[in-house]
Design a protein around this motif. Structure first.
Motif, PDB file in Angstrom:
ATOM      1  N   PHE A  50     -15.460   2.392 -18.506  1.00 55.34           N
ATOM      2  CA  PHE A  50     -14.450   3.444 -18.471  1.00 55.34           C
ATOM      3  C   PHE A  50     -14.578   4.270 -17.194  1.00 55.34           C
ATOM      4  O   PHE A  50     -13.593   4.509 -16.500  1.00 55.34           O
ATOM      5  N   ILE A  51     -15.800   4.671 -16.849  1.00 54.73           N
ATOM      6  CA  ILE A  51     -16.027   5.463 -15.642  1.00 54.73           C
ATOM      7  C   ILE A  51     -15.666   4.646 -14.402  1.00 54.73           C
ATOM      8  O   ILE A  51     -15.029   5.149 -13.469  1.00 54.73           O
ATOM      9  N   ARG A  52     -16.038   3.360 -14.385  1.00 59.53           N
ATOM     10  CA  ARG A  52     -15.711   2.509 -13.245  1.00 59.53           C
ATOM     11  C   ARG A  52     -14.207   2.348 -13.090  1.00 59.53           C
ATOM     12  O   ARG A  52     -13.674   2.335 -11.975  1.00 59.53           O
ATOM     13  N   MET A  53     -13.496   2.241 -14.195  1.00 60.59           N
ATOM     14  CA  MET A  53     -12.042   2.125 -14.121  1.00 60.59           C
ATOM     15  C   MET A  53     -11.421   3.419 -13.581  1.00 60.59           C
ATOM     16  O   MET A  53     -10.507   3.377 -12.755  1.00 60.59           O
ATOM     17  N   LEU A  54     -11.947   4.567 -14.014  1.00 67.16           N
ATOM     18  CA  LEU A  54     -11.451   5.835 -13.482  1.00 67.16           C
ATOM     19  C   LEU A  54     -11.669   5.927 -11.975  1.00 67.16           C
ATOM     20  O   LEU A  54     -10.780   6.337 -11.227  1.00 67.16           O
ATOM     21  N   LEU A  55     -12.861   5.541 -11.533  1.00 67.99           N
ATOM     22  CA  LEU A  55     -13.157   5.558 -10.098  1.00 67.99           C
ATOM     23  C   LEU A  55     -12.250   4.596  -9.342  1.00 67.99           C
ATOM     24  O   LEU A  55     -11.713   4.925  -8.279  1.00 67.99           O
ATOM     25  N   HIS A  56     -12.071   3.396  -9.884  1.00 72.45           N
ATOM     26  CA  HIS A  56     -11.207   2.401  -9.250  1.00 72.45           C
ATOM     27  C   HIS A  56      -9.780   2.939  -9.111  1.00 72.45           C
ATOM     28  O   HIS A  56      -9.171   2.840  -8.039  1.00 72.45           O
ATOM     29  N   ASN A  57      -9.256   3.529 -10.175  1.00 73.00           N
ATOM     30  CA  ASN A  57      -7.900   4.078 -10.140  1.00 73.00           C
ATOM     31  C   ASN A  57      -7.790   5.207  -9.124  1.00 73.00           C
ATOM     32  O   ASN A  57      -6.793   5.311  -8.401  1.00 73.00           O
ATOM     33  N   ALA A  58      -8.816   6.056  -9.055  1.00 69.72           N
ATOM     34  CA  ALA A  58      -8.807   7.154  -8.089  1.00 69.72           C
ATOM     35  C   ALA A  58      -8.831   6.617  -6.658  1.00 69.72           C
ATOM     36  O   ALA A  58      -8.125   7.128  -5.775  1.00 69.72           O
ATOM     37  N   MET A  59      -9.628   5.570  -6.419  1.00 69.77           N
ATOM     38  CA  MET A  59      -9.694   4.975  -5.088  1.00 69.77           C
ATOM     39  C   MET A  59      -8.362   4.331  -4.700  1.00 69.77           C
ATOM     40  O   MET A  59      -7.905   4.466  -3.554  1.00 69.77           O
ATOM     41  N   GLU A  60      -7.720   3.652  -5.635  1.00 64.66           N
ATOM     42  CA  GLU A  60      -6.406   3.056  -5.360  1.00 64.66           C
ATOM     43  C   GLU A  60      -5.367   4.130  -5.069  1.00 64.66           C
ATOM     44  O   GLU A  60      -4.546   3.983  -4.170  1.00 64.66           O
ATOM     45  N   GLU A  61      -5.399   5.210  -5.829  1.00 60.62           N
ATOM     46  CA  GLU A  61      -4.447   6.299  -5.614  1.00 60.62           C
ATOM     47  C   GLU A  61      -4.674   6.950  -4.254  1.00 60.62           C
ATOM     48  O   GLU A  61      -3.718   7.278  -3.545  1.00 60.62           O
ATOM     49  N   GLN A  62      -5.924   7.132  -3.875  1.00 62.92           N
ATOM     50  CA  GLN A  62      -6.229   7.693  -2.563  1.00 62.92           C
ATOM     51  C   GLN A  62      -5.698   6.794  -1.460  1.00 62.92           C
ATOM     52  O   GLN A  62      -5.092   7.263  -0.495  1.00 62.92           O
ATOM     53  N   ARG A  64      -3.245   4.703  -1.678  1.00 60.28           N
ATOM     54  CA  ARG A  64      -1.775   4.787  -1.715  1.00 60.28           C
ATOM     55  C   ARG A  64      -1.290   6.053  -1.012  1.00 60.28           C
ATOM     56  O   ARG A  64      -0.343   6.019  -0.227  1.00 60.28           O
ATOM     57  N   GLN A  65      -1.953   7.175  -1.286  1.00 57.83           N
ATOM     58  CA  GLN A  65      -1.573   8.437  -0.644  1.00 57.83           C
ATOM     59  C   GLN A  65      -1.767   8.364   0.868  1.00 57.83           C
ATOM     60  O   GLN A  65      -0.923   8.836   1.634  1.00 57.83           O
ATOM     61  N   GLU A  66      -2.881   7.763   1.301  1.00 55.17           N
ATOM     62  CA  GLU A  66      -3.137   7.625   2.734  1.00 55.17           C
ATOM     63  C   GLU A  66      -2.080   6.745   3.397  1.00 55.17           C
ATOM     64  O   GLU A  66      -1.633   7.029   4.509  1.00 55.17           O
ATOM     65  N   ALA A  67      -1.661   5.682   2.718  1.00 58.87           N
ATOM     66  CA  ALA A  67      -0.623   4.802   3.257  1.00 58.87           C
ATOM     67  C   ALA A  67       0.701   5.548   3.362  1.00 58.87           C
ATOM     68  O   ALA A  67       1.427   5.400   4.353  1.00 58.87           O
ATOM     69  N   LEU A  68       1.016   6.362   2.357  1.00 57.27           N
ATOM     70  CA  LEU A  68       2.254   7.154   2.407  1.00 57.27           C
ATOM     71  C   LEU A  68       2.211   8.165   3.547  1.00 57.27           C
ATOM     72  O   LEU A  68       3.200   8.355   4.262  1.00 57.27           O
ATOM     73  N   GLU A  69       1.059   8.805   3.739  1.00 59.64           N
ATOM     74  CA  GLU A  69       0.922   9.766   4.827  1.00 59.64           C
ATOM     75  C   GLU A  69       1.017   9.081   6.184  1.00 59.64           C
ATOM     76  O   GLU A  69       1.651   9.604   7.103  1.00 59.64           O
ATOM     77  N   ALA A  70       0.425   7.895   6.313  1.00 62.60           N
ATOM     78  CA  ALA A  70       0.508   7.143   7.560  1.00 62.60           C
ATOM     79  C   ALA A  70       1.955   6.740   7.844  1.00 62.60           C
ATOM     80  O   ALA A  70       2.419   6.796   8.988  1.00 62.60           O
ATOM     81  N   ASP A  71       2.670   6.366   6.795  1.00 56.10           N
ATOM     82  CA  ASP A  71       4.072   5.987   6.940  1.00 56.10           C
ATOM     83  C   ASP A  71       4.901   7.197   7.379  1.00 56.10           C
ATOM     84  O   ASP A  71       5.779   7.079   8.216  1.00 56.10           O
ATOM     85  N   ASP A  72       4.605   8.351   6.790  1.00 59.52           N
ATOM     86  CA  ASP A  72       5.307   9.585   7.181  1.00 59.52           C
ATOM     87  C   ASP A  72       5.022   9.933   8.641  1.00 59.52           C
ATOM     88  O   ASP A  72       5.918  10.365   9.362  1.00 59.52           O
ATOM     89  N   ASP A  73       3.792   9.744   9.085  1.00 61.10           N
ATOM     90  CA  ASP A  73       3.433  10.025  10.482  1.00 61.10           C
ATOM     91  C   ASP A  73       4.163   9.089  11.435  1.00 61.10           C
ATOM     92  O   ASP A  73       4.555   9.486  12.521  1.00 61.10           O
TER      93      ASP A  73
END
Length: 76
Positions: A50-62, A64-73
């Motif tokens: 459960f903890i590993r899945m939470l970490l994995h999801n958080a890493m994927e979301e991060q 995704r956010q970085e890719a969106l910010e790079a796209d905006d830049d």
């Protein structure tokens, strides 16, 4: 993320609040934390998954956010 033993894991101690442990125990008891098909796992392994899945999801979301910010830049 590999939950089936192909990736080496490191052990770290964690602390959670009593109400969080109660909630995790309840989710395990009610079979709401997934167990691999045909498998049975000790409660500690389910906590770990459960903890590993939470970490994995958080890493994927991060990522995704970085890719969106790079796209905006790139658009500026």
């Amino acid at each position: 993320m590999d939950m089936f033993g192909k990736v080496g894991l490191v052990e770290i101690p964690i602390h959670i609040a009593p109400d969080q442990k109660t909630w995790l125990d309840k989710m395990i008891k009610e079979n709401k934390i997934a167990i691999p098909p045909g498998g049975t796992l000790e409660k500690g392994s389910l906590y770990s998954m459960f903890i590993r899945m939470l970490l994995h999801n958080a890493m994927e979301e991060q990522a995704r956010q970085e890719a969106l910010e790079a796209d905006d830049d790139d658009d500026e």
